[in-house]
Design a protein around this motif. Structure first.
Motif, mmCIF file in Angstrom:
data_model
loop_
_atom_site.group_PDB
_atom_site.id
_atom_site.type_symbol
_atom_site.label_atom_id
_atom_site.label_comp_id
_atom_site.label_asym_id
_atom_site.label_seq_id
_atom_site.Cartn_x
_atom_site.Cartn_y
_atom_site.Cartn_z
ATOM 1 N N ASP A 109 0.822 -1.207 0.000
ATOM 2 C CA ASP A 109 0.000 0.000 0.000
ATOM 3 C C ASP A 109 0.862 1.265 0.000
ATOM 4 O OD1 ASP A 109 -2.426 1.605 0.266
ATOM 5 O OD2 ASP A 109 -1.853 1.881 2.360
ATOM 6 N N LEU A 110 1.968 1.229 0.726
ATOM 7 C CA LEU A 110 2.786 2.424 0.887
ATOM 8 C C LEU A 110 3.694 2.723 -0.299
ATOM 9 C CD1 LEU A 110 3.856 2.154 4.630
ATOM 10 C CD2 LEU A 110 1.886 3.325 3.647
ATOM 11 N N LYS A 111 4.124 1.707 -1.021
ATOM 12 C CA LYS A 111 5.084 1.887 -2.118
ATOM 13 C C LYS A 111 4.608 2.902 -3.158
ATOM 14 C CE LYS A 111 8.673 1.011 -4.687
ATOM 15 N NZ LYS A 111 9.839 1.838 -4.490
ATOM 16 N N PRO A 112 3.390 2.764 -3.725
ATOM 17 C CA PRO A 112 2.967 3.755 -4.726
ATOM 18 C C PRO A 112 2.766 5.147 -4.126
ATOM 19 C CG PRO A 112 1.204 2.178 -4.295
ATOM 20 C CD PRO A 112 2.423 1.676 -3.594
ATOM 21 N N ARG A 113 2.371 5.211 -2.877
ATOM 22 C CA ARG A 113 2.180 6.517 -2.225
ATOM 23 C C ARG A 113 3.527 7.219 -2.022
ATOM 24 N NH1 ARG A 113 -3.068 6.721 0.658
ATOM 25 N NH2 ARG A 113 -4.080 4.697 0.427
ATOM 26 N N CYS A 114 4.516 6.456 -1.574
ATOM 27 C CA CYS A 114 5.848 7.030 -1.380
ATOM 28 C C CYS A 114 6.426 7.488 -2.720
ATOM 29 C CB CYS A 114 6.765 6.009 -0.706
ATOM 30 S SG CYS A 114 8.373 6.676 -0.240
ATOM 31 N N THR A 115 6.231 6.696 -3.742
ATOM 32 C CA THR A 115 6.703 7.057 -5.080
ATOM 33 C C THR A 115 6.060 8.358 -5.541
ATOM 34 O OG1 THR A 115 7.076 4.743 -5.646
ATOM 35 C CG2 THR A 115 6.849 6.276 -7.485
ATOM 36 N N GLU A 116 4.771 8.525 -5.276
ATOM 37 C CA GLU A 116 4.086 9.760 -5.672
ATOM 38 C C GLU A 116 4.615 10.965 -4.898
ATOM 39 O OE1 GLU A 116 1.815 12.566 -7.512
ATOM 40 O OE2 GLU A 116 2.288 10.524 -8.163
#
Length: 98
Positions: free
Chosen positions: A80-87
């Motif tokens: 869940d956190l990976k795409p948010r951190c990337t953004e």
């Protein structure tokens, strides 16, 4: 004489299931770091958009980031956190998952 037992006298079928779930779901955190580039408004807006913070949450995190140098802004599974951190990184905000 009254004897007191230190262990429960009953056991539910869920007791063992809870332990397994806690072990399997390791929590990760997105940490956002302070910088001299991004404005308060940009970080607040980004936290609301990306991390689904309320305006109050985003403002409090931004203040902590500014004065403490970093803040954990979101916890959850790595997936869940990976795409948010990337953004957040795409928006120029210094962040990592720990």
């Amino acid at each position: 004489m009254i004897k007191f037992s230190t262990k429960p006298q009953w056991e539910t079928e869920y007791d063992s299931d809870v332990e397994v779930l806690e072990q399997e779901s390791k929590k990760y955190q997105i940490i956002v770091y302070n910088d001299d580039v991004n404005t308060f408004d940009w970080v607040i807006e980004s936290l609301m958009d990306v991390c689904e913070h309320t305006p109050e949450q985003a403002e409090q995190c931004t203040i902590l980031i500014h004065y403490k140098g970093k803040c954990d802004v979101l916890s959850g599974s790595y997936e869940d956190l990976k795409p948010r951190c990337t953004e957040l990184l795409n928006r120029g905000i210094s962040a990592e998952i720990v």
